[in-house]
Design a protein around this motif. Sequence first.
Motif, PDB file in Angstrom:
ATOM      1  N   ILE A   8       0.841  -1.201   0.000  1.00 38.32           N
ATOM      2  CA  ILE A   8       0.000   0.000   0.000  1.00 38.32           C
ATOM      3  C   ILE A   8       0.876   1.251   0.000  1.00 38.32           C
ATOM      4  O   ILE A   8       0.617   2.203  -0.750  1.00 38.32           O
ATOM      5  CB  ILE A   8      -0.973  -0.015   1.197  1.00 38.32           C
ATOM      6  N   CYS A   9       1.923   1.251   0.801  1.00 35.84           N
ATOM      7  CA  CYS A   9       2.841   2.397   0.828  1.00 35.84           C
ATOM      8  C   CYS A   9       3.541   2.567  -0.524  1.00 35.84           C
ATOM      9  O   CYS A   9       3.614   3.683  -1.058  1.00 35.84           O
ATOM     10  CB  CYS A   9       3.881   2.239   1.937  1.00 35.84           C
ATOM     11  N   ASP A  10       4.049   1.456  -1.080  1.00 32.99           N
ATOM     12  CA  ASP A  10       4.761   1.532  -2.365  1.00 32.99           C
ATOM     13  C   ASP A  10       3.859   2.003  -3.494  1.00 32.99           C
ATOM     14  O   ASP A  10       4.292   2.711  -4.390  1.00 32.99           O
ATOM     15  CB  ASP A  10       5.342   0.155  -2.731  1.00 32.99           C
ATOM     16  N   ASP A  11       2.578   1.607  -3.447  1.00 36.09           N
ATOM     17  CA  ASP A  11       1.639   1.938  -4.519  1.00 36.09           C
ATOM     18  C   ASP A  11       1.017   3.324  -4.394  1.00 36.09           C
ATOM     19  O   ASP A  11       0.326   3.768  -5.316  1.00 36.09           O
ATOM     20  CB  ASP A  11       0.508   0.900  -4.571  1.00 36.09           C
ATOM     21  N   ASN A  12       1.230   3.992  -3.265  1.00 35.79           N
ATOM     22  CA  ASN A  12       0.565   5.275  -3.019  1.00 35.79           C
ATOM     23  C   ASN A  12       1.502   6.361  -2.489  1.00 35.79           C
ATOM     24  O   ASN A  12       1.201   7.012  -1.478  1.00 35.79           O
ATOM     25  CB  ASN A  12      -0.591   5.060  -2.031  1.00 35.79           C
ATOM     26  N   LEU A  15      -0.179   9.793  -1.902  1.00 33.62           N
ATOM     27  CA  LEU A  15      -1.040   9.869  -0.717  1.00 33.62           C
ATOM     28  C   LEU A  15      -0.209   9.997   0.562  1.00 33.62           C
ATOM     29  O   LEU A  15      -0.600  10.712   1.492  1.00 33.62           O
ATOM     30  CB  LEU A  15      -1.944   8.638  -0.620  1.00 33.62           C
ATOM     31  N   LEU A  16       0.933   9.312   0.604  1.00 31.54           N
ATOM     32  CA  LEU A  16       1.825   9.435   1.756  1.00 31.54           C
ATOM     33  C   LEU A  16       2.374  10.858   1.848  1.00 31.54           C
ATOM     34  O   LEU A  16       2.456  11.434   2.931  1.00 31.54           O
ATOM     35  CB  LEU A  16       2.987   8.444   1.657  1.00 31.54           C
ATOM     36  N   GLU A  17       2.730  11.411   0.693  1.00 36.61           N
ATOM     37  CA  GLU A  17       3.317  12.748   0.669  1.00 36.61           C
ATOM     38  C   GLU A  17       2.325  13.818   1.091  1.00 36.61           C
ATOM     39  O   GLU A  17       2.672  14.737   1.830  1.00 36.61           O
ATOM     40  CB  GLU A  17       3.853  13.045  -0.732  1.00 36.61           C
ATOM     41  N   ASP A  18       1.065  13.699   0.644  1.00 39.84           N
ATOM     42  CA  ASP A  18       0.103  14.760   0.969  1.00 39.84           C
ATOM     43  C   ASP A  18      -0.696  14.476   2.241  1.00 39.84           C
ATOM     44  O   ASP A  18      -1.566  15.252   2.625  1.00 39.84           O
ATOM     45  CB  ASP A  18      -0.822  15.057  -0.207  1.00 39.84           C
ATOM     46  N   GLY A  19      -0.416  13.357   2.920  1.00 37.61           N
ATOM     47  CA  GLY A  19      -1.035  13.087   4.214  1.00 37.61           C
ATOM     48  C   GLY A  19      -2.350  12.343   4.166  1.00 37.61           C
ATOM     49  O   GLY A  19      -2.943  12.080   5.217  1.00 37.61           O
ATOM     50  N   ARG A  20      -2.829  11.973   2.974  1.00 36.28           N
ATOM     51  CA  ARG A  20      -4.075  11.203   2.907  1.00 36.28           C
ATOM     52  C   ARG A  20      -3.856   9.740   3.285  1.00 36.28           C
ATOM     53  O   ARG A  20      -4.802   8.994   3.485  1.00 36.28           O
ATOM     54  CB  ARG A  20      -4.703  11.316   1.522  1.00 36.28           C
ATOM     55  N   LEU A  21      -2.594   9.342   3.402  1.00 32.25           N
ATOM     56  CA  LEU A  21      -2.195   8.033   3.898  1.00 32.25           C
ATOM     57  C   LEU A  21      -1.072   8.285   4.893  1.00 32.25           C
ATOM     58  O   LEU A  21      -0.123   9.005   4.581  1.00 32.25           O
ATOM     59  CB  LEU A  21      -1.707   7.134   2.752  1.00 32.25           C
ATOM     60  N   ALA A  22      -1.201   7.725   6.100  1.00 35.20           N
ATOM     61  CA  ALA A  22      -0.198   7.942   7.136  1.00 35.20           C
ATOM     62  C   ALA A  22       0.172   6.615   7.780  1.00 35.20           C
ATOM     63  O   ALA A  22      -0.625   5.669   7.806  1.00 35.20           O
ATOM     64  CB  ALA A  22      -0.727   8.906   8.195  1.00 35.20           C
ATOM     65  N   VAL A  23       1.377   6.570   8.310  1.00 32.21           N
ATOM     66  CA  VAL A  23       1.878   5.390   9.006  1.00 32.21           C
ATOM     67  C   VAL A  23       1.971   5.726  10.489  1.00 32.21           C
ATOM     68  O   VAL A  23       2.578   6.729  10.862  1.00 32.21           O
ATOM     69  CB  VAL A  23       3.278   4.996   8.474  1.00 32.21           C
ATOM     70  N   LEU A  24       1.339   4.893  11.321  1.00 31.59           N
ATOM     71  CA  LEU A  24       1.486   5.100  12.756  1.00 31.59           C
ATOM     72  C   LEU A  24       2.915   4.759  13.166  1.00 31.59           C
ATOM     73  O   LEU A  24       3.518   3.834  12.604  1.00 31.59           O
ATOM     74  CB  LEU A  24       0.512   4.226  13.544  1.00 31.59           C
TER      75      LEU A  24
END
Length: 164
Positions: A8-12, A15-24
């Motif tokens: 999920i991280c590799d494919d997005n 989203l990680l960069e703009d904060g719509r996907l975050a890692v705890l």
Amino acid sequence: MSFATTDICDDNPGLLEDGRLAVLPPVFKHFGQNIKFSGPAVTLKVFEDNVLVRATLETPGNGSVLVVDGGGSLRRALVGGQLAVLAQNNGWSGVIVNGCVRDADEMNACAVGIRALATHPQRSNRKGEGERNLRVDIAGVPVSPGNWIYADADGILVAEQQLA
């Protein structure tokens, strides 16, 4: 359940960069039989009081993940073996506790995924104080009701919507 948090991280990356996907942050310990779980977030904010946690886990989970902002307290447990059984029996996919849990052996016998900061033998207060269905802060990461949670052996992700 076919997803991997790494994929999920590799494919997005956007989203990680703009904060719509975050890692705890990697501070959560695993309990329960299900290392991998996902679902929409149901949020609670409590402090050393698990009355709302129990009341929520007594309702049908329908594959949701209960995200409990316990303020990071390491002084009392918010979830124990009885609540893990409730989560399992009522269809909750998982429980994430920004705080402590207890009855680790009982939780590990349940077919549910549980993450928490640590174990603590002392039970919580029972005053019924807290709030439900609001944006909470879990180890520095905001989680809103309906955000999608993905947890596996590599970590825990918070996404604005379902990705996998």
